[in-house]
Design a protein around this motif. Structure first.
Motif, mmCIF file in Angstrom:
data_model
loop_
_atom_site.group_PDB
_atom_site.id
_atom_site.type_symbol
_atom_site.label_atom_id
_atom_site.label_comp_id
_atom_site.label_asym_id
_atom_site.label_seq_id
_atom_site.Cartn_x
_atom_site.Cartn_y
_atom_site.Cartn_z
ATOM 1 N N PRO A 48 -41.090 56.309 95.713
ATOM 2 C CA PRO A 48 -41.671 56.586 97.033
ATOM 3 C C PRO A 48 -43.009 57.295 96.948
ATOM 4 C CG PRO A 48 -39.817 58.045 96.602
ATOM 5 C CD PRO A 48 -39.797 57.005 95.535
ATOM 6 N N LEU A 49 -43.256 58.038 95.874
ATOM 7 C CA LEU A 49 -44.522 58.742 95.733
ATOM 8 C C LEU A 49 -45.635 57.803 95.329
ATOM 9 C CD1 LEU A 49 -42.298 61.002 95.582
ATOM 10 C CD2 LEU A 49 -43.896 62.272 94.141
ATOM 11 N N LEU A 50 -45.299 56.743 94.593
ATOM 12 C CA LEU A 50 -46.327 55.804 94.134
ATOM 13 C C LEU A 50 -46.893 54.978 95.277
ATOM 14 C CD1 LEU A 50 -44.639 54.545 90.847
ATOM 15 C CD2 LEU A 50 -46.479 56.211 91.069
ATOM 16 N N ARG A 51 -46.151 54.823 96.357
ATOM 17 C CA ARG A 51 -46.604 53.982 97.461
ATOM 18 C C ARG A 51 -47.462 54.728 98.464
ATOM 19 N NH1 ARG A 51 -41.016 52.295 97.471
ATOM 20 N NH2 ARG A 51 -40.719 53.482 99.392
ATOM 21 N N LEU A 52 -47.683 56.033 98.243
ATOM 22 C CA LEU A 52 -48.433 56.803 99.226
ATOM 23 C C LEU A 52 -49.924 56.546 99.165
ATOM 24 C CD1 LEU A 52 -46.626 60.268 99.083
ATOM 25 C CD2 LEU A 52 -46.504 58.558 100.884
ATOM 26 N N GLY A 53 -50.492 56.541 97.977
ATOM 27 C CA GLY A 53 -51.943 56.420 97.832
ATOM 28 C C GLY A 53 -52.448 55.026 98.178
#
Length: 299
Positions: A48-53
């Motif tokens: 889920p953190l990789l899809r933020l940027g």
């Protein structure tokens, strides 16, 4: 002969990611390169953190909350760059996550003495209360003010307040507009104060005050009785001596005079005065009798 086991190479910055996650006490930490490739991951599932940027906005700073099975995940993502250069030199992105889970809720309860719950999209994700109370907690998430709530035969006052949902610096107007429309799904913190516990404390205080009042009245009654006895007993002795004197004319009757610290001073003075009076009357009678005998002898 022999065997060949294909191993996935670990990211080059994996030791750095693990070190920094432990240093800042984060639950998740991800380091990525300018193209979004993973350089280091520490703390568990980082998908889920990789899809933020957004690669189109490499200098964007992100602060948001993500609902997860464990609880509410607060995520902060910032570019690693040299902004003094023109154009800025971008080395990658650092993203960290902190879980608002049952453990954190229990810690809040330990520090503040109140129950805490974290919710998102109308569902309670973590709480310091038992899991079976989450459906009842979800029913008051949209209440504008404090409401009364009964959970497992215990009364609470519950207050729900939205948390800052999504904050981005350097984002496009379209993203900001989308964030504004998503306020309805903003995460919520629910704070509950036990009325039952407060009432039990007040009842205990009320019972304690009532008990203290009863004990005070009993002590005052006993003390008044003993104080009265120090006055009435000497007076009764004087009254009895006067009655005997009137009945028998015995002037030798004395009232005992005690000099104890708790005896009444006025009663002691009255007894002394009575004894002095009877002694004087006896002396006067004796002198009168002597004069009468002398007169008889003279005649």
């Amino acid at each position: 002969e022999g065997s060949f086991i294909e191993q996935t190479p670990s990211p080059p910055a994996q030791p750095v990611a693990a070190e920094y996650r432990e240093l800042i006490s984060a639950d998740l930490l991800v380091l990525t390169d300018p193209r979004g490739g993973v350089l280091g991951v520490s703390g568990g599932d980082a998908e889920p953190l990789l899809r933020l940027g957004d690669p189109a906005r490499p200098l964007e700073e992100i602060s948001t909350f993500l609902p997860r099975a464990r609880g509410l995940l607060e995520v902060i993502s910032a570019p690693v760059a040299t902004v003094d250069a023109d154009p800025p030199l971008i080395y990658g992105r650092l993203t960290v996550g902190f879980f608002m889970d049952d453990r954190l809720a229990a810690r809040f309860k330990e520090l503040t003495g109140t129950e805490v719950a974290f919710a998102s999209q109308g569902k309670v994700l973590a709480s310091s209360l038992p899991r079976e109370t989450r459906d009842a907690l979800a029913a008051v998430l949209n209440a504008p003010d404090a409401v009364a709530l009964t959970l497992e035969n215990e009364e609470f006052l519950a207050l729900a307040r939205p948390m800052r949902h999504d904050r981005r610096r350097g984002a496009s107007p379209a993203v900001v507009t989308a964030d504004a429309s998503a306020k309805a799904a903003a995460p919520v913190m629910l704070v509950l104060q036990s009325r039952t516990e407060r009432l039990s404390v007040l009842n205990s205080l009320r019972l304690g005050l009532a008990g203290a009042l009863i004990v005070t009245i009993m002590l005052a009654t006993i003390l008044s009785y003993f104080v009265a006895r120090t006055v009435t007993r000497p007076l009764a002795a004087v009254t009895g001596a006067m009655g005997d004197l009137a009945a028998t004319g015995d002037l030798t009757r004395k009232v005992p005079v005690r000099s104890r610290a708790w005896d009444d001073e006025d009663a002691r003075m009255l007894a002394s005065a009575f004894n002095t009076l009877t002694e004087s009357i006896a002396r006067f009678q004796k002198e009168a009798a002597q004069k009468e005998r002398l007169s008889s002898l003279g005649r």
